[in-house]
Design an enzyme around this catalytic site. Sequence first.
Site, PDB file in Angstrom:
ATOM      1  N   ARG A 180       3.569 -11.626   4.571  1.00 12.50           N
ATOM      2  CA  ARG A 180       5.007 -11.556   4.844  1.00 12.50           C
ATOM      3  C   ARG A 180       5.347 -11.075   6.245  1.00 12.50           C
ATOM      4  O   ARG A 180       6.518 -11.047   6.614  1.00 12.50           O
ATOM      5  CB  ARG A 180       5.675 -10.677   3.777  1.00 12.50           C
ATOM      6  CG  ARG A 180       5.572 -11.311   2.402  1.00 12.50           C
ATOM      7  CD  ARG A 180       6.086 -10.405   1.310  1.00 12.50           C
ATOM      8  NE  ARG A 180       7.534 -10.292   1.321  1.00 12.50           N
ATOM      9  CZ  ARG A 180       8.225  -9.574   0.438  1.00 12.50           C
ATOM     10  NH1 ARG A 180       7.591  -8.899  -0.502  1.00 12.50           N
ATOM     11  NH2 ARG A 180       9.516  -9.521   0.488  1.00 12.50           N
ATOM     12  N   HIS A 225      -2.646 -16.691   7.525  1.00 12.26           N
ATOM     13  CA  HIS A 225      -1.924 -15.419   7.528  1.00 12.26           C
ATOM     14  C   HIS A 225      -2.635 -14.333   8.342  1.00 12.26           C
ATOM     15  O   HIS A 225      -2.248 -13.177   8.300  1.00 12.26           O
ATOM     16  CB  HIS A 225      -1.694 -14.942   6.095  1.00 12.26           C
ATOM     17  CG  HIS A 225      -0.852 -15.877   5.291  1.00 12.26           C
ATOM     18  ND1 HIS A 225       0.437 -16.208   5.659  1.00 12.26           N
ATOM     19  CD2 HIS A 225      -1.101 -16.590   4.163  1.00 12.26           C
ATOM     20  CE1 HIS A 225       0.944 -17.067   4.783  1.00 12.26           C
ATOM     21  NE2 HIS A 225       0.013 -17.322   3.869  1.00 12.26           N
ATOM     22  N   PRO A 249       0.818  -1.205   0.000  1.00 12.18           N
ATOM     23  CA  PRO A 249       0.000   0.000   0.000  1.00 12.18           C
ATOM     24  C   PRO A 249       0.854   1.259   0.000  1.00 12.18           C
ATOM     25  O   PRO A 249       1.775   1.396   0.795  1.00 12.18           O
ATOM     26  CB  PRO A 249      -0.801  -0.099   1.300  1.00 12.18           C
ATOM     27  CG  PRO A 249      -0.177  -1.165   2.109  1.00 12.18           C
ATOM     28  CD  PRO A 249       0.943  -1.758   1.364  1.00 12.18           C
ATOM     29  N   GLU A 250       0.532   2.152  -0.894  1.00  7.43           N
ATOM     30  CA  GLU A 250       1.104   3.490  -0.898  1.00  7.43           C
ATOM     31  C   GLU A 250      -0.030   4.439  -0.536  1.00  7.43           C
ATOM     32  O   GLU A 250      -1.112   3.994  -0.179  1.00  7.43           O
ATOM     33  CB  GLU A 250       1.688   3.809  -2.285  1.00  7.43           C
ATOM     34  CG  GLU A 250       2.677   2.743  -2.767  1.00  7.43           C
ATOM     35  CD  GLU A 250       3.272   3.035  -4.122  1.00  7.43           C
ATOM     36  OE1 GLU A 250       3.468   4.211  -4.447  1.00  7.43           O
ATOM     37  OE2 GLU A 250       3.539   2.081  -4.870  1.00  7.43           O
TER      38      GLU A 250
END
Length: 284
Positions: free
Chosen positions: A112, A92, A2-3
């Site tokens: 991650r 996750h 995400p930006e």
Amino acid sequence: MPELPEVETIVRGLRRILIGKKISSVRVRSEKVLGWPSRRFRKALEGASIREIGRKGKFILIAFDRDLLLVTHLRMTGQFLRVPREQAVDKHTHVIFDLEPGSLQLRYRDVRKFGRLGVLTGEEPTIPLLKGLGPDALEISAEAFFRNLQQKKRAIKPLLLDQTFLSGLGNIYVDESLYRARIHPLTRADALRRDQVRELHRHMRRILDQAIKAKGTTVSDYRGPEGIVGGFQRYLRVYGRAGEFCRICGSPIRKSRVGGRGTHTCPGCQPLPPHPPPPAKISS
DNA sequence: ACTATCCCCTGACGGC
DNA sequence: TGCCGTCAGGGGATAG
């Protein structure tokens, strides 16, 4: 992942989901994403009500009553998802918040595990991380942008990615902004003329605004909290288009490495700067 | 004041 | 099918 536009989209989604709700319970399945033992985290949040939600750069800030602030950075693969309580929990998912009233949960999922969640109480000074953030890419004026760039000798791309210089941009939007402004990523910041900076500022704003309207860019796994994918990938002109042809000049888009990051340019529209990059290093 | 490199993790993809 | 290397939207630590 995400930006700025994705984080802004997530913040807006979270507002719809969370405002007026209370966290009735918290389950931590992986302490790693908290950065400290889960006891204090759970104790602080259980029973707290959400007041407001915002962002600072790519940080998401959720303000509760009791002077409590939940600070989150999603890094590459972090997601907040609104799901029915009965939905199976996948491997996750690391933190689960039960919401009241209703039967929904907010889940933090992160393949991650680079992202982090933390709580701050009112008396604690805002973490240096947040204080050190540069001006928001959507808020800085063209003039201030120019002045700040004039003081830097670094290559423009790594500078735009540096969150202490400017906050919000990531790899995708930097590549897209530089392409639209016809500036090569290795151009020294202080070598940019005023008109070039004005163009860069204008395109950066436009791209960010459009991307927010499109609810972000989904390259692989970005999802908004309500599960929706972004739509801005349709408008990408260089990112992820290596080998395809520039829509302006027809040159094949090139992929290289700048400051360790995959970098997409059009060799026709973004010629190498006359005095290439900044000082190379000790090569005498 | 910078740059480069490694690291944190997991998964996807290409080559053999 | 399997194995191996490379790469990924972020950013912190560290050495030069």
